[in-house]
Scaffold this active site. Structure first.
Site, mmCIF file in Angstrom:
data_model
loop_
_atom_site.group_PDB
_atom_site.id
_atom_site.type_symbol
_atom_site.label_atom_id
_atom_site.label_comp_id
_atom_site.label_asym_id
_atom_site.label_seq_id
_atom_site.Cartn_x
_atom_site.Cartn_y
_atom_site.Cartn_z
ATOM 1 N N LYS A 211 9.307 -12.806 -5.747
ATOM 2 C CA LYS A 211 9.119 -11.993 -4.251
ATOM 3 C C LYS A 211 9.297 -13.340 -3.229
ATOM 4 O O LYS A 211 8.575 -14.341 -3.326
ATOM 5 C CB LYS A 211 7.664 -11.515 -4.236
ATOM 6 C CG LYS A 211 7.392 -10.879 -3.083
ATOM 7 C CD LYS A 211 5.682 -10.457 -3.297
ATOM 8 C CE LYS A 211 5.502 -9.625 -1.761
ATOM 9 N NZ LYS A 211 3.959 -9.195 -1.991
ATOM 10 N N LYS A 310 5.993 -11.396 -13.520
ATOM 11 C CA LYS A 310 6.840 -10.637 -14.592
ATOM 12 C C LYS A 310 7.377 -9.293 -13.922
ATOM 13 O O LYS A 310 6.853 -8.953 -13.174
ATOM 14 C CB LYS A 310 5.764 -10.182 -15.723
ATOM 15 C CG LYS A 310 6.152 -9.104 -16.604
ATOM 16 C CD LYS A 310 4.787 -8.838 -17.561
ATOM 17 C CE LYS A 310 5.124 -7.397 -18.073
ATOM 18 N NZ LYS A 310 6.541 -7.419 -18.807
ATOM 19 N N ASP A 353 -5.828 -3.279 0.402
ATOM 20 C CA ASP A 353 -4.540 -2.632 0.478
ATOM 21 C C ASP A 353 -3.977 -1.882 -0.711
ATOM 22 O O ASP A 353 -2.860 -1.739 -1.112
ATOM 23 C CB ASP A 353 -3.427 -3.602 1.029
ATOM 24 C CG ASP A 353 -2.212 -2.740 1.638
ATOM 25 O OD1 ASP A 353 -2.386 -1.597 1.771
ATOM 26 O OD2 ASP A 353 -1.337 -3.590 1.668
ATOM 27 N N ASP A 357 2.092 2.243 -4.426
ATOM 28 C CA ASP A 357 3.085 1.534 -4.147
ATOM 29 C C ASP A 357 2.620 0.070 -4.927
ATOM 30 O O ASP A 357 3.490 -0.614 -5.165
ATOM 31 C CB ASP A 357 3.640 1.289 -2.847
ATOM 32 C CG ASP A 357 4.592 2.703 -2.562
ATOM 33 O OD1 ASP A 357 4.663 3.284 -3.234
ATOM 34 O OD2 ASP A 357 4.550 2.873 -1.312
ATOM 35 N N ASN A 358 1.289 -0.253 -4.765
ATOM 36 C CA ASN A 358 0.858 -1.789 -4.969
ATOM 37 C C ASN A 358 0.422 -1.916 -6.463
ATOM 38 O O ASN A 358 -0.393 -2.498 -6.841
ATOM 39 C CB ASN A 358 0.009 -2.043 -4.005
ATOM 40 C CG ASN A 358 0.729 -2.390 -2.687
ATOM 41 O OD1 ASN A 358 1.904 -2.611 -2.662
ATOM 42 N ND2 ASN A 358 -0.034 -2.641 -1.685
ATOM 43 N N ASP A 375 0.422 -7.484 -4.997
ATOM 44 C CA ASP A 375 0.394 -7.377 -3.495
ATOM 45 C C ASP A 375 -1.017 -7.770 -2.760
ATOM 46 O O ASP A 375 -1.747 -6.876 -2.403
ATOM 47 C CB ASP A 375 1.023 -6.257 -2.825
ATOM 48 C CG ASP A 375 1.613 -6.445 -1.373
ATOM 49 O OD1 ASP A 375 1.029 -7.682 -0.783
ATOM 50 O OD2 ASP A 375 2.048 -5.740 -0.948
#
Length: 587
Positions: A211, A310, A353, A357-358, A375
């Site tokens: 990332k 990972k 958050d 998606d996270n 995230d």
């Protein structure tokens, strides 16, 4: 009163006063402060024996009435005034002993404590002894391996011994792109040839995900980048220093909260700062974040932060769409989500958050995927404030994704004494994600019938019902953690225990209204511990009956299930287990 009246009273009652003075036993009743140093109890006179107490003769007192009044008044003053403002001998000895224990030789006291603990009497109760056994269980399970990927140990060893830079990584195609970062598939160049020999598959060639954070306004030096993006590196196992950083700067970095390893937290091998490379598809995906040396129209800085993780198969959102998922798999996913949140809360971290998606999934096990939280860019991890943040002005960041923000956070108004309490906010968000797991759609995003709930003003009775096949315990738990009032919700640890008990506890405990005894709970915990330590390690043995490279032998359960049990045992306490059982029985 006049002097004459006083004289008359003294004359009338003088004889009585003098008689009482003469009969007073001075040896027993006139101890002063000095007498208290050596106090000796006089023997009581028995029949046929005379008391050795000296009696003041009556005629002596009559001849010395003025003197006796003076002595008596002085001793009354000593006994009743000085004794109240002066430390007694016992008080002095107590203070001396306390000073000796705290600042001097405490060995005798500690020896007494040790003997009492060994004998099991005097200091700790039977209940505390049982909690001590729970502590031993937690210690044993803490040594259990927290990885699903057999290659994780190899990468750990490489990153610990070698300094990683952008040049050491082989980048593939971009996996995902957000507002603040882009994720690329990647692999170590030194291991590329070995990986290809094992398997020519694309997944094996790029087993890592890197990332790269977008850096628009942070100056290009390592410490500034780490200070500004420290939340992102909460789960990182290692920081690789590729540039010159002073020792005091590294010490400052170490004062940040570090999140210990957990099977439901993303595996982040290492982080490092380096120059932004020219990667595949960068000009089309994020041209504004590129430095001018790569893209003339770019507004980014030359250096940024890289997170080596990972690689996971998919997100929870992708997994839940268009797939026929078994009910047990859904329950396992929801339990893992609660376990991850409990781990964050225990260590003073609020994600702020959470969304599908996270949440990433490792689907190596077909019917038991491993869920991890990722995230942490919006997280709250402050050693000074913990999970409660002062909210004096509107400028304070409440977190991301307002659609899934807990009611007590989104509706809070700023003020001098206003606070944002995040202790149960992630748990509330998990309740909304439960609908995505069990139903397939989130009512706070919008339902297929067009209805949408808002966390700021929704009514609890308008929450949609979960499907009929969902167990009653799960329905009851989701309803509880979606209550608007956070005081009426369970805490994350107890909520995770409810799901763990539903999965592994004896059915008699759940169906019976009687809470099991501490000894019965402890016996069950010891059985689970034995299973995890003995059967859970079989994942290292490859399954000869399977051609898949990531399939391994297990005991009666899948390895992700053993991980789930281990995460429960690692924080097991009798008090929280009882609270969870009471919640199940009350429902």
């Amino acid at each position: 009163m006049s002097i004459r009246a006083i004289s008359t009273c003294l004359f009338r009652h003088g004889q009585t006063i003098v008689r009482n003075i003469c009969r007073r036993n001075y040896n027993q009743n006139s101890r002063n402060i000095g007498d208290k140093i050596n106090v000796r109890q006089a023997a009581s006179p028995t029949s046929g024996q005379l008391s050795n107490t000296a009696i003041v003769p009556r005629n002596f007192a009559l001849r010395n009435v003025g003197l006796q009044f003076s002595i008596h008044a002085r001793r009354i003053f000593v006994d009743n005034v000085l004794n109240r403002v002066t430390n007694s001998l016992a008080s002095q000895l107590r203070k001396k002993a306390a000073r000796g224990i705290l600042f001097g030789n405490s060995a005798p006291f500690l020896a007494f404590v040790g003997v009492s603990l060994a004998s099991g009497t005097g200091i700790i109760t039977k209940e505390e002894e049982l909690e001590g056994v729970c502590w031993e269980i937690r210690e044993a399970i803490s040594k259990f391996k927290w990885t699903v990927d057999k290659d994780a140990d190899i990468y750990d060893a490489k990153f610990e011994t070698e300094s990683v830079t952008v040049n050491d990584l082989d980048f593939g195609q971009p996996i995902a792109k957000g507002a603040n970062a882009v994720v690329y598939e990647a692999g170590l160049k030194s291991a590329e040839s070995d990986s290809c020999k094992k398997d020519d598959s694309y997944q094996i060639k790029y087993p890592l995900a890197v990332k790269m954070m977008f850096n628009y306004d942070i100056q290009s030096n390592a410490m500034s980048i780490l200070q500004a993006m420290h939340k992102e590196i909460l789960p990182a196992r290692l920081y690789t220093n590729n540039t010159s950083v002073n020792s005091w700067e590294m010490d400052l970095l170490k004062t940040r909260i570090h999140l210990p390893l957990h099977p439901n937290i993303v595996t982040m091998f290492c982080v490092f700062t380096d120059y932004v490379p020219d990667l595949i598809g960068n000009r089309g995906l994020y041209p504004a974040a590129l430095p001018s040396r790569i893209c003339p129209e770019g507004e980014g800085r030359n250096m940024s932060l890289f997170l080596v993780m990972k690689r996971y198969n998919c997100t929870l959102q992708e997994y839940c769409k268009g797939k026929d998922i078994s009910l047990r798999s859904k329950i396992l996913l929801f339990t893992q989500l609660l376990e991850g949140i409990a781990h964050l809360n225990i260590h003073g971290v609020a994600h702020r958050d959470l969304k599908s998606d996270n949440l990433l999934l490792d689907t190596s096990e077909k019917n038991a995927p491993v869920l991890v939280i990722t995230d942490f860019g919006c997280s709250l991890a402050d050693k000074n404030y913990g999970l409660t943040l002062p909210y004096p002005v509107y400028d304070i960041d409440k977190g991301g994704n307002t659609a899934l923000m807990a009611p007590e956070i989104i509706s809070q108004k700023p003020g001098t004494f206003s606070f944002l309490n995040y202790s149960k906010s992630d748990l509330w968000t998990a309740g909304t994600i439960a609908y995505e797991i069990f139903v397939g759609e989130n009512p706070f995003y919008g339902l297929s019938n067009g209805k949408r709930l808002r966390s700021v003003d929704y009514h609890e009775h308008k929450l949609p019902s979960l499907p009929e096949d969902v167990p009653h315990v799960v329905k009851m738990l989701v309803k509880n953690i979606l209550k608007r009032n956070p005081k009426k919700r369970l805490n994350a640890e107890v909520a995770a225990n409810v799901m763990q008990l539903h999965l592994w506890a004896p059915s008699a405990w759940l169906n019976n209204k009687k809470i099991p005894t501490s000894a019965e709970i402890l016996q069950w915990l010891l059985c689970l511990t034995t299973k995890v330590l003995c059967e859970g390690r079989l994942y290292n043995l490859p399954d000869s009956n399977s051609s898949a490279g990531h399939t391994y032998k297990h005991g009666r359960r899948t390895y992700p299930e053993y991980l789930l049990i281990a995460s429960f045992l690692r924080r097991a306490r009798l008090s929280t287990i009882r609270s969870s059982l009471m919640f199940i029985h009350d429902g």
